[in-house]
Write a protein that holds these residues in place. Sequence first.
Motif, mmCIF file in Angstrom:
data_model
loop_
_atom_site.group_PDB
_atom_site.id
_atom_site.type_symbol
_atom_site.label_atom_id
_atom_site.label_comp_id
_atom_site.label_asym_id
_atom_site.label_seq_id
_atom_site.Cartn_x
_atom_site.Cartn_y
_atom_site.Cartn_z
ATOM 1 N N ALA A 147 0.839 -1.201 0.000
ATOM 2 C CA ALA A 147 0.000 0.000 0.000
ATOM 3 C C ALA A 147 0.875 1.254 0.000
ATOM 4 C CB ALA A 147 -0.931 0.005 1.211
ATOM 5 N N ARG A 148 1.947 1.221 0.768
ATOM 6 C CA ARG A 148 2.842 2.372 0.857
ATOM 7 C C ARG A 148 3.543 2.650 -0.473
ATOM 8 N NH1 ARG A 148 3.075 6.071 4.690
ATOM 9 N NH2 ARG A 148 5.354 6.092 4.740
ATOM 10 N N ASN A 149 3.957 1.592 -1.168
ATOM 11 C CA ASN A 149 4.677 1.816 -2.424
ATOM 12 C C ASN A 149 3.755 1.956 -3.627
ATOM 13 O OD1 ASN A 149 4.017 -0.838 -3.349
ATOM 14 N ND2 ASN A 149 5.864 -1.694 -2.434
ATOM 15 N N GLY A 150 2.447 1.788 -3.410
ATOM 16 C CA GLY A 150 1.479 1.993 -4.477
ATOM 17 C C GLY A 150 1.217 0.800 -5.356
ATOM 18 N N ALA A 151 1.863 -0.342 -5.081
ATOM 19 C CA ALA A 151 1.721 -1.507 -5.952
ATOM 20 C C ALA A 151 0.287 -2.035 -5.969
ATOM 21 C CB ALA A 151 2.683 -2.606 -5.517
ATOM 22 N N ASP A 152 -0.325 -2.162 -4.802
ATOM 23 C CA ASP A 152 -1.676 -2.712 -4.760
ATOM 24 C C ASP A 152 -2.702 -1.738 -5.331
ATOM 25 O OD1 ASP A 152 -0.901 -5.137 -3.786
ATOM 26 O OD2 ASP A 152 -1.481 -4.764 -1.713
ATOM 27 N N ALA A 153 -2.506 -0.442 -5.115
ATOM 28 C CA ALA A 153 -3.430 0.547 -5.681
ATOM 29 C C ALA A 153 -3.363 0.544 -7.205
ATOM 30 C CB ALA A 153 -3.111 1.937 -5.135
ATOM 31 N N ALA A 154 -2.156 0.332 -7.750
ATOM 32 C CA ALA A 154 -1.978 0.325 -9.205
ATOM 33 C C ALA A 154 -2.415 -0.978 -9.838
ATOM 34 C CB ALA A 154 -0.510 0.587 -9.540
ATOM 35 N N ASN A 155 -2.641 -1.997 -9.020
ATOM 36 C CA ASN A 155 -2.901 -3.334 -9.537
ATOM 37 C C ASN A 155 -4.393 -3.532 -9.813
ATOM 38 O OD1 ASN A 155 -2.921 -6.005 -10.209
ATOM 39 N ND2 ASN A 155 -1.829 -6.719 -8.402
ATOM 40 N N THR A 156 -4.777 -3.323 -11.047
ATOM 41 C CA THR A 156 -6.175 -3.539 -11.445
ATOM 42 C C THR A 156 -6.339 -4.846 -12.215
ATOM 43 O OG1 THR A 156 -5.828 -2.274 -13.486
ATOM 44 C CG2 THR A 156 -6.626 -1.059 -11.548
ATOM 45 N N GLN A 157 -5.232 -5.565 -12.441
ATOM 46 C CA GLN A 157 -5.272 -6.799 -13.214
ATOM 47 C C GLN A 157 -4.999 -8.029 -12.354
ATOM 48 O OE1 GLN A 157 -6.174 -6.790 -16.517
ATOM 49 N NE2 GLN A 157 -6.519 -4.616 -16.136
ATOM 50 N N GLY A 158 -4.916 -7.854 -11.042
ATOM 51 C CA GLY A 158 -4.649 -8.984 -10.170
ATOM 52 C C GLY A 158 -5.773 -10.003 -10.191
ATOM 53 N N LEU A 159 -5.456 -11.222 -9.856
ATOM 54 C CA LEU A 159 -6.443 -12.303 -9.834
ATOM 55 C C LEU A 159 -6.835 -12.593 -8.391
ATOM 56 C CD1 LEU A 159 -4.932 -14.715 -12.534
ATOM 57 C CD2 LEU A 159 -6.619 -12.893 -12.819
ATOM 58 N N TYR A 160 -7.707 -11.756 -7.833
ATOM 59 C CA TYR A 160 -8.126 -11.942 -6.447
ATOM 60 C C TYR A 160 -8.878 -13.270 -6.331
ATOM 61 C CZ TYR A 160 -10.144 -10.985 -1.904
ATOM 62 O OH TYR A 160 -10.493 -11.063 -0.584
ATOM 63 N N PRO A 161 -8.678 -14.065 -5.267
ATOM 64 C CA PRO A 161 -7.895 -13.770 -4.059
ATOM 65 C C PRO A 161 -6.441 -14.237 -4.127
ATOM 66 C CG PRO A 161 -9.074 -15.802 -3.715
ATOM 67 C CD PRO A 161 -9.415 -15.350 -5.119
ATOM 68 N N PHE A 162 -5.995 -14.684 -5.307
ATOM 69 C CA PHE A 162 -4.651 -15.244 -5.407
ATOM 70 C C PHE A 162 -3.564 -14.172 -5.392
ATOM 71 C CE2 PHE A 162 -7.222 -18.483 -7.826
ATOM 72 C CZ PHE A 162 -7.191 -19.440 -6.830
ATOM 73 N N THR A 163 -3.792 -13.059 -6.076
ATOM 74 C CA THR A 163 -2.769 -12.032 -6.201
ATOM 75 C C THR A 163 -3.335 -10.669 -5.838
ATOM 76 O OG1 THR A 163 -3.156 -11.343 -8.503
ATOM 77 C CG2 THR A 163 -1.890 -13.359 -8.168
ATOM 78 N N GLY A 164 -2.432 -9.698 -5.648
ATOM 79 C CA GLY A 164 -2.875 -8.329 -5.383
ATOM 80 C C GLY A 164 -3.163 -8.020 -3.939
ATOM 81 N N GLY A 165 -2.816 -8.918 -3.018
ATOM 82 C CA GLY A 165 -3.036 -8.662 -1.595
ATOM 83 C C GLY A 165 -4.478 -8.870 -1.175
ATOM 84 N N SER A 166 -4.767 -8.510 0.063
ATOM 85 C CA SER A 166 -6.126 -8.697 0.588
ATOM 86 C C SER A 166 -7.102 -7.674 0.045
ATOM 87 C CB SER A 166 -6.107 -8.613 2.122
ATOM 88 O OG SER A 166 -5.855 -7.279 2.538
ATOM 89 N N ARG A 167 -6.603 -6.540 -0.464
ATOM 90 C CA ARG A 167 -7.389 -5.448 -1.041
ATOM 91 C C ARG A 167 -8.200 -4.679 -0.009
ATOM 92 N NH1 ARG A 167 -4.826 -4.514 -5.126
ATOM 93 N NH2 ARG A 167 -6.543 -3.256 -5.974
ATOM 94 N N LEU A 168 -8.037 -4.966 1.260
ATOM 95 C CA LEU A 168 -8.851 -4.298 2.288
ATOM 96 C C LEU A 168 -8.491 -2.826 2.428
ATOM 97 C CD1 LEU A 168 -8.928 -7.109 4.996
ATOM 98 C CD2 LEU A 168 -10.751 -6.440 3.439
ATOM 99 N N ILE A 169 -7.228 -2.485 2.267
ATOM 100 C CA ILE A 169 -6.836 -1.076 2.315
ATOM 101 C C ILE A 169 -7.419 -0.352 1.115
ATOM 102 C CG2 ILE A 169 -4.900 0.545 2.226
ATOM 103 C CD1 ILE A 169 -3.203 -1.556 3.647
ATOM 104 N N GLN A 170 -7.303 -0.949 -0.059
ATOM 105 C CA GLN A 170 -7.780 -0.318 -1.280
ATOM 106 C C GLN A 170 -9.298 -0.155 -1.282
ATOM 107 O OE1 GLN A 170 -5.384 -2.900 -1.287
ATOM 108 N NE2 GLN A 170 -3.897 -1.226 -1.324
ATOM 109 N N GLN A 171 -10.000 -1.039 -0.585
ATOM 110 C CA GLN A 171 -11.459 -0.951 -0.484
ATOM 111 C C GLN A 171 -11.916 -0.014 0.627
ATOM 112 O OE1 GLN A 171 -12.562 -5.048 0.102
ATOM 113 N NE2 GLN A 171 -11.869 -5.665 -1.944
ATOM 114 N N GLY A 172 -10.979 0.537 1.390
ATOM 115 C CA GLY A 172 -11.313 1.469 2.457
ATOM 116 C C GLY A 172 -11.843 0.802 3.715
#
Length: 315
Positions: free
Chosen positions: A76-101
Amino acid sequence: MTASTLPSSGWRRQALLHWRMTRPAFLLVTVSAALVGIASAASCGCGLDTPAALATVLLACVAHAGANVLNDYHDARNGADAANTQGLYPFTGGSRLIQQGQVSEADTRRWAAVLLLLLIPAGLLLAARSGGGLLWIGVAGLLIAWAYSAPPLKLMSRGVGELAIAAAWWLVVIGADYVQRGQFFVIPASLGFSVALLVACILLINGVPDAPADARVGKRTLAVRLGAQGAAMLYAWLVLLAHGWLALSVWLLIPPKVALWGLLSLPLSLLAAVLFWRHARQPRRLRPAIALTIAAANVHALAVAAALALAAMAR
């Protein structure tokens, strides 16, 4: 509203959020690896200390969970998860909880700190019961959990994340055996090598869908450095090395012959390798290959653990 601002009446939601932050679906591979170490000691006639075994599995899972949460914080700090719109959730891209607020970065940092700091007193207690060698394993594990994501090392961003992950899961097998045996031994080190390589394959294939976002924020993972086809080729070599090493180690009379049960994962790994190669340039189609990769790592470890456990019961 984040977890830290929820009213006290929302404790169930807070607990669920904290549970989801750990990415619990991925913890099974840690349980599987720990069972290999426990069964390795039992098959050598060391018996089974059930409370120590349960403590070992729990601490290994807490360490994995803490590393997952810490990784979410730094991505989240380096912006990788915010920039990741092509991840295959739930396998990649982190938990997404920060990005979902649903949680904040501060919530995530605190929860990671709690999980990792809990390991220190618990690990000391287990080491006092099992032997001082466990302290070195614990220190190494904590160092890897921190260095994988956190600056200044940021091993995942330097293309050595897979190596760090392999080392961590190798230590899980060795440590679980050590708790039961009270000393280091060659058999868990041998068995752990195959398990570690298959766990590293999970990280390698997961990095491909995330690679475009990672590259944009300067996160130079192995998938970014090798490219999709290069990662697929390395994946195939790792799969062959993992299973080939298990067969070779049995031929060298290191683990007992029943450890060959671990080869049950080979068809899953080979199918995943074929799918990975075929769809490497179409990351959205890698979901079946990722699922097979996770299944192969678990099947491999659980098959070895089951075979060794049965051998122990037959003694």
